[in-house]
Design an enzyme around this catalytic site. Structure first.
Site, PDB file in Angstrom:
ATOM      1  N   LYS A  13      87.164  27.413  72.343  1.00 40.14           N
ATOM      2  CA  LYS A  13      86.193  26.154  72.517  1.00 40.14           C
ATOM      3  C   LYS A  13      86.818  26.006  73.635  1.00 40.14           C
ATOM      4  O   LYS A  13      85.974  24.885  74.637  1.00 40.14           O
ATOM      5  CB  LYS A  13      87.473  25.556  71.717  1.00 40.14           C
ATOM      6  CG  LYS A  13      88.286  25.355  70.077  1.00 40.14           C
ATOM      7  CD  LYS A  13      88.803  24.335  69.377  1.00 40.14           C
ATOM      8  CE  LYS A  13      90.011  24.174  70.345  1.00 40.14           C
ATOM      9  NZ  LYS A  13      91.221  24.884  69.626  1.00 40.14           N
ATOM     10  N   ARG A  88      94.599  16.833  68.005  1.00 38.43           N
ATOM     11  CA  ARG A  88      95.558  17.677  67.084  1.00 38.43           C
ATOM     12  C   ARG A  88      96.690  17.362  65.624  1.00 38.43           C
ATOM     13  O   ARG A  88      96.851  18.057  64.724  1.00 38.43           O
ATOM     14  CB  ARG A  88      96.511  18.391  67.716  1.00 38.43           C
ATOM     15  CG  ARG A  88      95.621  20.064  68.457  1.00 38.43           C
ATOM     16  CD  ARG A  88      96.786  20.033  69.392  1.00 38.43           C
ATOM     17  NE  ARG A  88      96.889  21.632  69.352  1.00 38.43           N
ATOM     18  CZ  ARG A  88      96.441  21.879  71.195  1.00 38.43           C
ATOM     19  NH1 ARG A  88      95.328  21.257  71.610  1.00 38.43           N
ATOM     20  NH2 ARG A  88      96.169  23.544  71.079  1.00 38.43           N
ATOM     21  N   ARG A 122      95.202  38.453  76.160  1.00 37.67           N
ATOM     22  CA  ARG A 122      94.195  37.180  77.362  1.00 37.67           C
ATOM     23  C   ARG A 122      95.880  37.355  78.863  1.00 37.67           C
ATOM     24  O   ARG A 122      96.728  37.728  78.491  1.00 37.67           O
ATOM     25  CB  ARG A 122      94.477  35.962  76.994  1.00 37.67           C
ATOM     26  CG  ARG A 122      94.089  34.993  78.017  1.00 37.67           C
ATOM     27  CD  ARG A 122      93.536  34.098  76.980  1.00 37.67           C
ATOM     28  NE  ARG A 122      94.183  32.327  76.965  1.00 37.67           N
ATOM     29  CZ  ARG A 122      94.807  31.754  76.319  1.00 37.67           C
ATOM     30  NH1 ARG A 122      92.980  31.184  76.358  1.00 37.67           N
ATOM     31  NH2 ARG A 122      95.279  30.979  75.855  1.00 37.67           N
ATOM     32  N   ARG A 155     100.352  33.970  79.895  1.00 45.58           N
ATOM     33  CA  ARG A 155     101.088  32.364  79.535  1.00 45.58           C
ATOM     34  C   ARG A 155     102.090  33.284  78.272  1.00 45.58           C
ATOM     35  O   ARG A 155     102.157  33.615  77.987  1.00 45.58           O
ATOM     36  CB  ARG A 155      99.471  31.797  78.787  1.00 45.58           C
ATOM     37  CG  ARG A 155      98.873  31.436  80.326  1.00 45.58           C
ATOM     38  CD  ARG A 155      97.597  30.655  78.950  1.00 45.58           C
ATOM     39  NE  ARG A 155      98.221  29.160  78.010  1.00 45.58           N
ATOM     40  CZ  ARG A 155      97.123  28.971  77.458  1.00 45.58           C
ATOM     41  NH1 ARG A 155      95.619  29.278  77.806  1.00 45.58           N
ATOM     42  NH2 ARG A 155      97.295  28.282  76.466  1.00 45.58           N
ATOM     43  N   ARG A 166     102.351  29.088  67.345  1.00 47.86           N
ATOM     44  CA  ARG A 166     100.952  27.634  67.753  1.00 47.86           C
ATOM     45  C   ARG A 166      99.670  28.091  66.332  1.00 47.86           C
ATOM     46  O   ARG A 166      98.835  26.330  66.113  1.00 47.86           O
ATOM     47  CB  ARG A 166      99.934  28.300  68.779  1.00 47.86           C
ATOM     48  CG  ARG A 166     100.670  28.239  69.809  1.00 47.86           C
ATOM     49  CD  ARG A 166     100.229  28.854  70.953  1.00 47.86           C
ATOM     50  NE  ARG A 166      99.199  28.611  71.971  1.00 47.86           N
ATOM     51  CZ  ARG A 166      97.893  28.819  72.285  1.00 47.86           C
ATOM     52  NH1 ARG A 166      98.384  30.608  73.354  1.00 47.86           N
ATOM     53  NH2 ARG A 166      96.981  28.554  72.797  1.00 47.86           N
TER      54      ARG A 166
HETATM   55  P1  AMP Z   1      95.582  24.350  74.246  1.00 45.97           P
HETATM   56  O1  AMP Z   1      95.498  24.730  75.553  1.00 45.97           O
HETATM   57  O2  AMP Z   1      94.375  23.514  73.909  1.00 45.97           O
HETATM   58  O3  AMP Z   1      96.304  25.776  73.381  1.00 45.97           O
HETATM   59  O4  AMP Z   1      97.325  23.584  74.804  1.00 45.97           O
HETATM   60  C1  AMP Z   1      98.118  24.143  75.058  1.00 45.97           C
HETATM   61  C2  AMP Z   1      99.513  22.881  74.506  1.00 45.97           C
HETATM   62  O5  AMP Z   1      99.166  21.934  74.992  1.00 45.97           O
HETATM   63  C3  AMP Z   1      99.686  23.044  72.640  1.00 45.97           C
HETATM   64  O6  AMP Z   1     100.016  24.081  72.498  1.00 45.97           O
HETATM   65  C4  AMP Z   1     100.298  21.837  72.935  1.00 45.97           C
HETATM   66  O7  AMP Z   1     101.693  22.322  73.664  1.00 45.97           O
HETATM   67  C5  AMP Z   1      99.838  20.863  74.314  1.00 45.97           C
HETATM   68  N1  AMP Z   1      98.777  19.911  73.531  1.00 45.97           N
HETATM   69  C6  AMP Z   1      97.230  20.140  73.981  1.00 45.97           C
HETATM   70  N2  AMP Z   1      96.772  19.472  73.494  1.00 45.97           N
HETATM   71  C7  AMP Z   1      97.683  18.701  72.441  1.00 45.97           C
HETATM   72  C8  AMP Z   1      97.500  17.646  71.500  1.00 45.97           C
HETATM   73  N3  AMP Z   1      96.210  17.108  71.383  1.00 45.97           N
HETATM   74  N4  AMP Z   1      98.540  17.545  70.743  1.00 45.97           N
HETATM   75  C9  AMP Z   1      99.465  17.613  70.806  1.00 45.97           C
HETATM   76  N5  AMP Z   1      99.668  18.555  72.467  1.00 45.97           N
HETATM   77  C10 AMP Z   1      99.214  19.142  73.046  1.00 45.97           C
END
Ligand code: AMP
Length: 212
Positions: A13, A88, A122, A155, A166
């Site tokens: 994405k 989310r 990654r 990471r 996740r």
């Molecule tokens: P991402 O880079 O989108 O995978 O986000 C990394 C982390 O940020 C996620 O695993 C959550 O801990 C937090 N996070 C990102 N977006 C959200 C969201 N919309 N709601 C809650 N936590 C979020």
């Protein structure tokens, strides 16, 4: 164009959002990037959410919704945006529905096996944010950044336990948004298994964009 990119972690994405945002001249808004920026800069928000991100759990809805509300009020988002990683949860989607009328929700589809393969390989150069993949886009020297020669890291949330978490969180809390948006006539499915260039070609076609 006001859009949401939905899909499991690792579905591409973010990569696609950068390209589409550039081609369409609209901002790419990634809540994950905003949280990581705050963690890196040790802000109050960053300190509050660091452990949550490391574990792969979700940041509380109230915090995340307020952050997105503020971001969408900036001038550059007036004519369109790509939300990547938000909403989310159903409460986040309800809150977003009160802020704006979305045009499309793109559902990036990828199997769990592929998600684990992509995320566990990654590697990141912490100084620049450059990313690599041990199989698909390896650095010239194993474990070292191409430009600086500095060590690459994984990471915390790309480690196996966090990836599993996740994926569980995605299945339980985010996957219901597929039906939520489908029933509202907003959803378009996109197969994310092909190469990035092929996924982008399909997406550009779908959105009526010139290829970049
Ligand atoms: P991402 O880079 O989108 O995978 O986000 C990394 C982390 O940020 C996620 O695993 C959550 O801990 C937090 N996070 C990102 N977006 C959200 C969201 N919309 N709601 C809650 N936590 C979020």
């Amino acid at each position: 164009m006001k859009m949401v990119f939905l899909g499991p972690p690792g579905a591409g994405k973010g990569t696609m959002a950068v390209r589409v945002a550039d081609a369409a001249g609209i901002p790419h808004i990634s809540t994950g990037d905003i949280f990581r920026f705050n963690i890196k800069n040790e802000t109050e928000l960053g300190k509050k959410v660091k452990a949550i991100l490391d574990s792969g759990e979700l940041v509380p809805d109230t915090v995340t919704i307020e952050l997105v509300q503020d971001r969408l009020q900036k001038d550059d988002a007036a004519n369109g945006f790509i939300l990547d990683g938000f909403p989310r949860t159903i409460p986040q989607a309800d809150a977003l529905g009160e802020m704006v009328e979305l045009d499309r929700v793109i559902n990036f589809e990828l199997s769990d096996v592929e998600v684990v393969k992509r995320l566990s390989g990654r590697r990141v150069h912490p100084g620049s944010g450059r990313t690599y993949h041990v199989l698909f886009s390896p650095p010239r020297v194993e474990g070292k950044d191409d430009e600086t020669g500095e060590p690459l890291v994984q990471r915390d949330d790309d480690k196996e336990e966090a990836i599993k978490n996740r994926l569980n969180v995605y299945r339980e809390q985010t996957q219901p948004l597929i039906d939520y948006y489908r029933s509202r006539g907003k959803l378009v499915d996109l197969d994310s298994a092909p190469s990035p260039d092929n996924v982008y070609a399909a997406l550009a076609e779908l959105l009526g964009l010139k290829r970049a």
